[in-house]
Design a protein around this motif. Structure first.
Motif, mmCIF file in Angstrom:
data_model
loop_
_atom_site.group_PDB
_atom_site.id
_atom_site.type_symbol
_atom_site.label_atom_id
_atom_site.label_comp_id
_atom_site.label_asym_id
_atom_site.label_seq_id
_atom_site.Cartn_x
_atom_site.Cartn_y
_atom_site.Cartn_z
ATOM 1 N N ASP A 103 -5.991 5.877 -4.035
ATOM 2 C CA ASP A 103 -6.848 4.913 -3.334
ATOM 3 C C ASP A 103 -6.038 4.167 -2.271
ATOM 4 O O ASP A 103 -6.506 3.967 -1.137
ATOM 5 C CB ASP A 103 -7.430 3.896 -4.311
ATOM 6 C CG ASP A 103 -8.555 4.449 -5.162
ATOM 7 O OD1 ASP A 103 -9.059 5.551 -4.854
ATOM 8 O OD2 ASP A 103 -8.923 3.782 -6.147
ATOM 9 N N TYR A 104 -4.850 3.740 -2.668
ATOM 10 C CA TYR A 104 -3.973 3.019 -1.730
ATOM 11 C C TYR A 104 -3.653 3.888 -0.517
ATOM 12 O O TYR A 104 -3.740 3.438 0.629
ATOM 13 C CB TYR A 104 -2.694 2.596 -2.449
ATOM 14 C CG TYR A 104 -1.642 2.020 -1.538
ATOM 15 C CD1 TYR A 104 -1.853 0.795 -0.899
ATOM 16 C CD2 TYR A 104 -0.445 2.690 -1.299
ATOM 17 C CE1 TYR A 104 -0.886 0.264 -0.060
ATOM 18 C CE2 TYR A 104 0.519 2.165 -0.465
ATOM 19 C CZ TYR A 104 0.290 0.952 0.155
ATOM 20 O OH TYR A 104 1.244 0.435 1.000
ATOM 21 N N LYS A 107 -6.554 4.118 1.884
ATOM 22 C CA LYS A 107 -6.797 2.892 2.644
ATOM 23 C C LYS A 107 -5.824 2.741 3.808
ATOM 24 O O LYS A 107 -6.094 1.973 4.750
ATOM 25 C CB LYS A 107 -6.741 1.678 1.713
ATOM 26 C CG LYS A 107 -7.951 1.597 0.796
ATOM 27 C CD LYS A 107 -7.923 0.368 -0.075
ATOM 28 C CE LYS A 107 -9.130 0.333 -1.016
ATOM 29 N NZ LYS A 107 -10.398 0.170 -0.292
ATOM 30 N N ALA A 127 -4.055 -4.611 7.211
ATOM 31 C CA ALA A 127 -3.534 -4.018 5.976
ATOM 32 C C ALA A 127 -2.278 -4.726 5.481
ATOM 33 O O ALA A 127 -2.087 -4.895 4.274
ATOM 34 C CB ALA A 127 -3.250 -2.532 6.188
ATOM 35 N N THR A 130 -3.423 -7.804 3.659
ATOM 36 C CA THR A 130 -4.328 -7.699 2.513
ATOM 37 C C THR A 130 -4.060 -6.468 1.655
ATOM 38 O O THR A 130 -3.529 -6.571 0.548
ATOM 39 C CB THR A 130 -5.790 -7.688 3.012
ATOM 40 O OG1 THR A 130 -5.976 -6.610 3.948
ATOM 41 C CG2 THR A 130 -6.143 -9.007 3.691
ATOM 42 N N THR A 131 -4.412 -5.294 2.161
ATOM 43 C CA THR A 131 -4.373 -4.073 1.354
ATOM 44 C C THR A 131 -2.996 -3.775 0.791
ATOM 45 O O THR A 131 -2.844 -3.472 -0.403
ATOM 46 C CB THR A 131 -4.842 -2.870 2.193
ATOM 47 O OG1 THR A 131 -6.146 -3.134 2.694
ATOM 48 C CG2 THR A 131 -4.845 -1.599 1.367
ATOM 49 N N TYR A 135 -2.217 -3.902 -3.384
ATOM 50 C CA TYR A 135 -1.943 -2.710 -4.199
ATOM 51 C C TYR A 135 -0.499 -2.672 -4.696
ATOM 52 O O TYR A 135 -0.248 -2.423 -5.887
ATOM 53 C CB TYR A 135 -2.255 -1.441 -3.401
ATOM 54 C CG TYR A 135 -3.704 -1.046 -3.460
ATOM 55 C CD1 TYR A 135 -4.188 -0.197 -4.444
ATOM 56 C CD2 TYR A 135 -4.619 -1.535 -2.530
ATOM 57 C CE1 TYR A 135 -5.534 0.163 -4.507
ATOM 58 C CE2 TYR A 135 -5.963 -1.186 -2.582
ATOM 59 C CZ TYR A 135 -6.409 -0.333 -3.576
ATOM 60 O OH TYR A 135 -7.739 0.007 -3.634
#
Length: 207
Positions: A103-104, A107, A127, A130-131, A135
Motif C-alpha cells: 500500500d505504501y 501511494k 507525501a 503525511t503519507t 506509514y
C-alpha cells in the motif's frame, strides 16, 4: 525438481522480492531481465506485453506455467520455503504487513512515476508531510524485534528487504538511516548466506 523463470525489468523494484525468495529457497532460476526504456517500458517490453496474462510484470514461470502479481507470487514462494508462520493467525500477521508495505509503495507512485514534473513535486511535498511518516513510523514500530511479524523471519521480511533500495529511491532519502528497526530487518535478511550469494552475483542496475 521444478524449473523457475523470473521475467521483469532490469531493475530491482517488484522483481527483486521474487529473486530474493527463490535465492533464499536455494532454487536456481532463469533471471530474464527486460530492458527498461523510455515511455511505457521500452521496445522489448512492448513486444512481450501482449503475451502476458494481464499486461504486467513481474512474471514467475514454474515448470512452464505462468503466474503474475508479485505479492501473490511472494506468498506462494513463502509457503514453499517455510516462511509463512506456524498457524493461520501468524500467516495473517505476515500477509497484513506485506500488504501494508505494498500500500505504501502504491501511494508513492504519483510522486515519481508520472511525467508532469510540477504535479510530481506537488505530490511529493504532500507525501513527505503525511503519507511517508504515517506509514514508515508505524512499520518501524512493528519491526522492533528486527522482524515484521511474529518476532521471527517471514517472507514479509524478505519482501521488504528486497524493496528497501527501491522504496528509498521513491522516498528520496535512505529509509534505513532514518528508521533503525527497518535497518534491523534489512540486516537480518541480507545476512542470510543464500541472500549474500545472490547479491554477490546479481547484475548492477540503476535501482
Amino acid at each position: 525438481m521444478s524449473s523457475y523463470k523470473v521475467t521483469y525489468f532490469n531493475i530491482t523494484a517488484l522483481g527483486e522480492p521474487i529473486r530474493f525468495l527463490l535465492s533464499y529457497g536455494g532454487q536456481d532460476f532463469e533471471d530474464n531481465r527486460i530492458t527498461l526504456g523510455k515511455g511505457k517500458g521500452g521496445e522489448q517490453w512492448e513486444k512481450l506485453k501482449p503475451s502476458t496474462p494481464f499486461g504486467q510484470m513481474p512474471l514467475l514461470e514454474v515448470d512452464g506455467k505462468v503466474a503474475h502479481q508479485h505479492l501473490a507470487i511472494c506468498r506462494y514462494l513463502g509457503k514453499k520455503f517455510g516462511l509463512v508462520g506456524d498457524n493461520d493467525w501468524e500467516a495473517l500477521q505476515i500477509d497484513t504487513i506485506a500488504d501494508t508495505v505494498n500500500d505504501y509503495r502504491l501511494k508513492l507512485v504519483p510522486t515519481y512515476w508520472i511525467d508532469d514534473e510540477e504535479l510530481k513535486e506537488k505530490n511529493y511535498a504532500e507525501a513527505i508531510k503525511t503519507t511517508i511518516p504515517f506509514y514508515l513510523e508505524r512499520i518501524n514500530d512493528l519491526a522492533e524485534s528486527g522482524y515484521l511479524a511474529n518476532g521471527k523471519l517471514s517472507w514479509a521480511d524478505v519482501h521488504l528487504a528486497a524493496l528497501l533500495d527501491y522504496l528509498s529511491m521513491l522516498t528520496r532519502f535512505s529509509i534505513v538511516d532514518k528508521y533503525p528497526n527497518l535497518k534491523k530487518v534489512q540486516n537480518n535478511v541480507l545476512a542470510l548466506p543464500s541472500i549474500k550469494a545472490y547479491l554477490a552475483k546479481r547484475p548492477k542496475t540503476d535501482f
